[in-house]
Design an enzyme around this catalytic site. Structure first.
Site, short mmCIF file in Angstrom:
data_model
loop_
_atom_site.label_atom_id
_atom_site.label_comp_id
_atom_site.label_asym_id
_atom_site.label_seq_id
_atom_site.Cartn_x
_atom_site.Cartn_y
_atom_site.Cartn_z
N ASP A 83 0.87 -1.18 0.00
CA ASP A 83 0.00 0.00 0.00
C ASP A 83 0.91 1.22 0.00
O ASP A 83 1.76 1.36 0.87
CB ASP A 83 -0.89 -0.04 1.25
N ASP A 94 -3.57 7.32 -3.11
CA ASP A 94 -3.40 6.15 -2.25
C ASP A 94 -3.79 4.93 -3.10
O ASP A 94 -4.88 4.89 -3.67
CB ASP A 94 -4.35 6.34 -1.05
N HIS A 154 -11.64 5.87 2.44
CA HIS A 154 -11.72 7.18 3.11
C HIS A 154 -11.66 8.32 2.12
O HIS A 154 -11.00 8.23 1.08
CB HIS A 154 -10.56 7.31 4.11
N HIS A 162 -7.20 11.22 5.64
CA HIS A 162 -8.49 10.73 6.14
C HIS A 162 -9.34 11.96 6.43
O HIS A 162 -9.33 12.49 7.53
CB HIS A 162 -8.29 9.86 7.40
N GLU A 187 -10.92 0.91 -0.90
CA GLU A 187 -9.99 -0.19 -0.59
C GLU A 187 -10.67 -1.38 0.07
O GLU A 187 -10.64 -1.52 1.29
CB GLU A 187 -8.78 0.29 0.23
N GLU A 281 -6.68 -1.36 -4.00
CA GLU A 281 -7.06 0.04 -3.72
C GLU A 281 -6.76 0.97 -4.88
O GLU A 281 -5.70 0.88 -5.49
CB GLU A 281 -6.32 0.54 -2.48
CO CO Z 1 -3.86 2.72 0.83
#
Ligand code: CO
Length: 296
Positions: A83, A94, A154, A162, A187, A281
């Site tokens: 990740d 992300d 998120h 976040h 994710e 993700e």
């Molecule tokens: Co991530």
């Protein structure tokens, strides 16, 4: 809009590094090398890691990044989740993938992939995050696996990974409705365990939280350093140990900063029944009629 351009660029860099990083994932590879190499690849693109590279193996679902002196290597049989995040002028992206070194977990990966694609197809203005959680859950259950109920995607905003709204991996009543311009990390996590994670004692990832009453001089130095270098973004203990040479003082300072709630900790997360976990993700931008995958 300039800001959106930076989010698109951060997404492109994350996707490029993600794909290039796959060649590092092989039996006997050092975890520390993998993390440091990926972080360096992000810097070579003119960006910064949005958080320490997470390398979470088997029943570990998230938030593990190698210790400063880590000597662990990937083993035959490992289900490996990478990740990574990119920060560029405040814009963040992300993205994550799972690789199977066991030869027996391809269906975990397929389930996570299908869930991610189903979620992406269903995200558009007016749809609630709880409904998309239901789409993710249904997709995973069709593969006879479980979503992890207490891990979520998120919302992302400038300098904030976040940003308030969570995107669940199960059906919930969360009424927040996607709107054009929203950026979200989607994710899905799948497992053959109970479908929950718990905190382990180990913590390798931290972030600034709030000003606390600090006594140690070293703690104040670390706060100043973290604020100027990472702001509120997560950082790794191994980064700080590289930047501050005295091992003993760093340990004492981190301890004090946690006790005073100056820092928040992201403990390593493990599936409660030690089920194996896969994750996929992407970061998406909600558009007029759907969403655009920024980390494609
Ligand atoms: Co991530």
């Amino acid at each position: 809009m300039k800001e959106i351009d930076d989010f698109r660029e951060a997404g492109k860099i994350a996707a490029k590094v993600r794909e290039a990083s796959k060649k590092l994932i092989m039996v006997d590879a050092s975890l520390l090398d993998i993390a440091e190499t990926i972080e360096q690849m992000i810097e070579e693109e003119g960006a910064k890691p949005a958080f320490p590279v997470n390398i979470s193996i088997n029943e570990i679902a998230a938030h593990y990044t190698p210790e400063y002196n880590c000597e662990k290597t990937l083993q035959e049989g490992d289900l490996v989740k990478i990740d990574l995040g990119v920060a560029l002028n405040g814009a963040l992206s992300d993205t994550a993938y799972t690789l199977d070194l066991s030869g027996s977990a391809e269906h975990f990966i397929k389930a996570a992939e299908d869930a991610l694609n189903s979620a992406i197809s269903s995200i558009k203005p007016g749809v609630s995050v709880g409904e998309v959680g239901g789409v993710i859950e249904d997709s995973i259950r069709k593969h006879n696996l479980k979503p992890i109920a207490n891990l979520t995607g998120h919302q992302i905003s400038s300098n904030s990974l976040h940003a308030g709204v969570e995107l669940p991996n199960i059906k919930t009543n969360n009424p927040y409705r996607f709107k054009e311009g929203d950026v979200f990390a989607v994710e899905p996590f799948v497992t053959d365990g109970a479908g929950y994670v718990e905190d382990l004692e180990q913590v390798e990832i931290f972030a600034l939280y709030a000003p606390g009453k600090i006594r140690l001089r070293q703690s104040r130095k670390i706060v100043e350093h973290v604020w100027s270098k990472y702001g509120f973004l997560p950082f790794a203990e191994r980064w700080i140990r590289k930047e501050f040479k005295s091992k003993l003082l760093v340990s004492a300072a981190l301890q004090e900063l946690l006790e005073t709630h100056t820092l928040r900790a992201y403990p390593v997360l493990r599936e409660v029944e030690k089920g194996r976990v896969a994750q996929m993700e992407h970061t998406v931008l909600v558009t007029e009629n759907g969403c655009e995958v920024l980390t494609k």
